[in-house]
Design a protein around this motif. Structure first.
Motif, PDB file in Angstrom:
ATOM      1  N   ALA A  65      35.529  48.494  52.320  1.00 51.67           N
ATOM      2  CA  ALA A  65      36.305  47.749  51.321  1.00 51.67           C
ATOM      3  C   ALA A  65      35.557  46.500  50.875  1.00 51.67           C
ATOM      4  O   ALA A  65      35.542  46.159  49.687  1.00 51.67           O
ATOM      5  N   ARG A  66      34.924  45.845  51.794  1.00 53.47           N
ATOM      6  CA  ARG A  66      34.175  44.634  51.456  1.00 53.47           C
ATOM      7  C   ARG A  66      32.894  44.978  50.686  1.00 53.47           C
ATOM      8  O   ARG A  66      32.516  44.266  49.758  1.00 53.47           O
ATOM      9  N   ALA A  67      32.274  46.107  51.031  1.00 51.78           N
ATOM     10  CA  ALA A  67      31.119  46.571  50.245  1.00 51.78           C
ATOM     11  C   ALA A  67      31.557  46.946  48.829  1.00 51.78           C
ATOM     12  O   ALA A  67      30.835  46.683  47.860  1.00 51.78           O
ATOM     13  N   ASP A  68      32.738  47.535  48.707  1.00 54.87           N
ATOM     14  CA  ASP A  68      33.225  47.940  47.383  1.00 54.87           C
ATOM     15  C   ASP A  68      33.515  46.736  46.487  1.00 54.87           C
ATOM     16  O   ASP A  68      33.190  46.765  45.303  1.00 54.87           O
ATOM     17  N   VAL A  69      34.087  45.667  47.025  1.00 60.78           N
ATOM     18  CA  VAL A  69      34.315  44.496  46.168  1.00 60.78           C
ATOM     19  C   VAL A  69      32.990  43.841  45.783  1.00 60.78           C
ATOM     20  O   VAL A  69      32.889  43.268  44.701  1.00 60.78           O
ATOM     21  N   ARG A  70      31.981  43.964  46.648  1.00 57.22           N
ATOM     22  CA  ARG A  70      30.650  43.486  46.254  1.00 57.22           C
ATOM     23  C   ARG A  70      30.104  44.359  45.117  1.00 57.22           C
ATOM     24  O   ARG A  70      29.556  43.851  44.142  1.00 57.22           O
ATOM     25  N   HIS A  71      30.282  45.667  45.230  1.00 60.95           N
ATOM     26  CA  HIS A  71      29.857  46.589  44.176  1.00 60.95           C
ATOM     27  C   HIS A  71      30.543  46.244  42.851  1.00 60.95           C
ATOM     28  O   HIS A  71      29.913  46.242  41.800  1.00 60.95           O
ATOM     29  N   TRP A  72      31.842  45.973  42.902  1.00 62.16           N
ATOM     30  CA  TRP A  72      32.624  45.647  41.704  1.00 62.16           C
ATOM     31  C   TRP A  72      32.358  44.224  41.208  1.00 62.16           C
ATOM     32  O   TRP A  72      32.808  43.853  40.137  1.00 62.16           O
ATOM     33  N   LYS A  73      31.671  43.405  42.044  1.00 56.73           N
ATOM     34  CA  LYS A  73      31.483  41.979  41.741  1.00 56.73           C
ATOM     35  C   LYS A  73      32.845  41.311  41.506  1.00 56.73           C
ATOM     36  O   LYS A  73      33.027  40.506  40.596  1.00 56.73           O
ATOM     37  N   ALA A  74      33.772  41.673  42.372  1.00 56.55           N
ATOM     38  CA  ALA A  74      35.164  41.223  42.217  1.00 56.55           C
ATOM     39  C   ALA A  74      35.363  39.805  42.723  1.00 56.55           C
ATOM     40  O   ALA A  74      34.691  39.358  43.655  1.00 56.55           O
ATOM     41  N   ASP A  75      36.301  39.120  42.100  1.00 58.12           N
ATOM     42  CA  ASP A  75      36.780  37.830  42.577  1.00 58.12           C
ATOM     43  C   ASP A  75      38.128  37.986  43.265  1.00 58.12           C
ATOM     44  O   ASP A  75      38.482  37.197  44.133  1.00 58.12           O
ATOM     45  N   ALA A  76      38.896  38.978  42.820  1.00 57.97           N
ATOM     46  CA  ALA A  76      40.247  39.156  43.355  1.00 57.97           C
ATOM     47  C   ALA A  76      40.653  40.621  43.285  1.00 57.97           C
ATOM     48  O   ALA A  76      40.149  41.379  42.453  1.00 57.97           O
ATOM     49  N   VAL A  77      41.561  40.979  44.161  1.00 54.42           N
ATOM     50  CA  VAL A  77      42.253  42.272  44.125  1.00 54.42           C
ATOM     51  C   VAL A  77      43.711  41.940  43.882  1.00 54.42           C
ATOM     52  O   VAL A  77      44.255  41.020  44.504  1.00 54.42           O
ATOM     53  N   VAL A  78      44.345  42.667  42.976  1.00 55.36           N
ATOM     54  CA  VAL A  78      45.715  42.347  42.572  1.00 55.36           C
ATOM     55  C   VAL A  78      46.594  43.582  42.712  1.00 55.36           C
ATOM     56  O   VAL A  78      46.203  44.679  42.310  1.00 55.36           O
ATOM     57  N   LEU A  79      47.791  43.383  43.257  1.00 52.29           N
ATOM     58  CA  LEU A  79      48.800  44.437  43.389  1.00 52.29           C
ATOM     59  C   LEU A  79      50.083  43.946  42.736  1.00 52.29           C
ATOM     60  O   LEU A  79      50.617  42.914  43.146  1.00 52.29           O
ATOM     61  N   PRO A  80      50.576  44.645  41.711  1.00 50.21           N
ATOM     62  CA  PRO A  80      51.852  44.235  41.108  1.00 50.21           C
ATOM     63  C   PRO A  80      52.962  44.267  42.151  1.00 50.21           C
ATOM     64  O   PRO A  80      52.955  45.120  43.047  1.00 50.21           O
ATOM     65  N   ASP A  81      53.900  43.332  42.045  1.00 51.47           N
ATOM     66  CA  ASP A  81      54.989  43.271  43.014  1.00 51.47           C
ATOM     67  C   ASP A  81      55.999  44.400  42.800  1.00 51.47           C
ATOM     68  O   ASP A  81      56.733  44.734  43.705  1.00 51.47           O
ATOM     69  N   ARG A  82      56.020  44.961  41.617  1.00 52.34           N
ATOM     70  CA  ARG A  82      56.954  46.056  41.341  1.00 52.34           C
ATOM     71  C   ARG A  82      56.217  47.193  40.655  1.00 52.34           C
ATOM     72  O   ARG A  82      55.226  46.984  39.982  1.00 52.34           O
ATOM     73  N   GLY A  83      56.740  48.396  40.837  1.00 56.31           N
ATOM     74  CA  GLY A  83      56.245  49.541  40.092  1.00 56.31           C
ATOM     75  C   GLY A  83      55.187  50.374  40.781  1.00 56.31           C
ATOM     76  O   GLY A  83      54.984  51.513  40.404  1.00 56.31           O
ATOM     77  N   ALA A  84      54.490  49.834  41.747  1.00 59.12           N
ATOM     78  CA  ALA A  84      53.460  50.623  42.429  1.00 59.12           C
ATOM     79  C   ALA A  84      54.119  51.577  43.411  1.00 59.12           C
ATOM     80  O   ALA A  84      55.022  51.182  44.157  1.00 59.12           O
ATOM     81  N   ARG A  85      53.657  52.834  43.391  1.00 59.31           N
ATOM     82  CA  ARG A  85      54.148  53.796  44.384  1.00 59.31           C
ATOM     83  C   ARG A  85      53.773  53.293  45.771  1.00 59.31           C
ATOM     84  O   ARG A  85      52.641  52.851  45.975  1.00 59.31           O
ATOM     85  N   ARG A  86      54.726  53.371  46.690  1.00 62.71           N
ATOM     86  CA  ARG A  86      54.491  52.982  48.089  1.00 62.71           C
ATOM     87  C   ARG A  86      53.904  51.569  48.177  1.00 62.71           C
ATOM     88  O   ARG A  86      52.973  51.295  48.942  1.00 62.71           O
ATOM     89  N   HIS A  87      54.484  50.682  47.414  1.00 69.62           N
ATOM     90  CA  HIS A  87      54.018  49.291  47.327  1.00 69.62           C
ATOM     91  C   HIS A  87      53.813  48.654  48.696  1.00 69.62           C
ATOM     92  O   HIS A  87      52.773  48.045  48.961  1.00 69.62           O
ATOM     93  N   ASP A  88      54.812  48.763  49.559  1.00 66.57           N
ATOM     94  CA  ASP A  88      54.719  48.098  50.862  1.00 66.57           C
ATOM     95  C   ASP A  88      53.556  48.637  51.682  1.00 66.57           C
ATOM     96  O   ASP A  88      52.870  47.880  52.377  1.00 66.57           O
ATOM     97  N   ASP A  89      53.324  49.949  51.605  1.00 73.10           N
ATOM     98  CA  ASP A  89      52.191  50.536  52.321  1.00 73.10           C
ATOM     99  C   ASP A  89      50.867  50.040  51.737  1.00 73.10           C
ATOM    100  O   ASP A  89      49.929  49.732  52.483  1.00 73.10           O
TER     101      ASP A  89
END
Length: 117
Positions: A65-89
């Motif tokens: 996961a940490r290698a993947d965010v380096r690949h994406w050159k990401a600053d943040a990962v975001v999860l909507p509070d509503r609407g995502a299937r199996r949000h809590d998981d």
């Protein structure tokens, strides 16, 4: 499509991993497909959201996961509070991969800059 709405609202002020474009399936198959091959963490999160995998993650998952965010050159990962299937998981898995998320208005945010800088 949600990522496209975000990108549009930000006047495309950020990159969207696995963004929106048409590409050939492979070097030997020029049939069109949307987007790129997903990174392993995207596959993991998709499996969790479909109920095909539980929320247990190991050290190899965290490292990937940490290698993947380096690949994406990401600053943040975001999860909507509503609407995502199996949000809590999904939140449980993201917390295990990147540390505790922070709720900001109607989304959960994981600052992944410590893993990408």
């Amino acid at each position: 499509m949600t990522s496209l709405y975000w990108s549009s609202a930000a006047v495309a002020g950020f990159a969207v991993p696995e963004g929106y474009f048409l590409a050939p399936v492979s070097a030997t198959d020029n049939t069109g497909r949307w987007g790129v091959d997903p990174q392993p963490t995207a596959k993991l999160l998709t499996a969790v959201s479909l109920g095909e995998r539980d929320t247990t993650v190991g050290e190899a998952d965290v490292d990937q996961a940490r290698a993947d965010v380096r690949h994406w050159k990401a600053d943040a990962v975001v999860l909507p509070d509503r609407g995502a299937r199996r949000h809590d998981d999904l939140k449980t898995v993201l917390d295990a991969l990147y540390g505790p998320g922070e709720r900001v208005e109607d989304v959960w945010v994981w600052d992944v800059r410590p893993f990408t800088r």
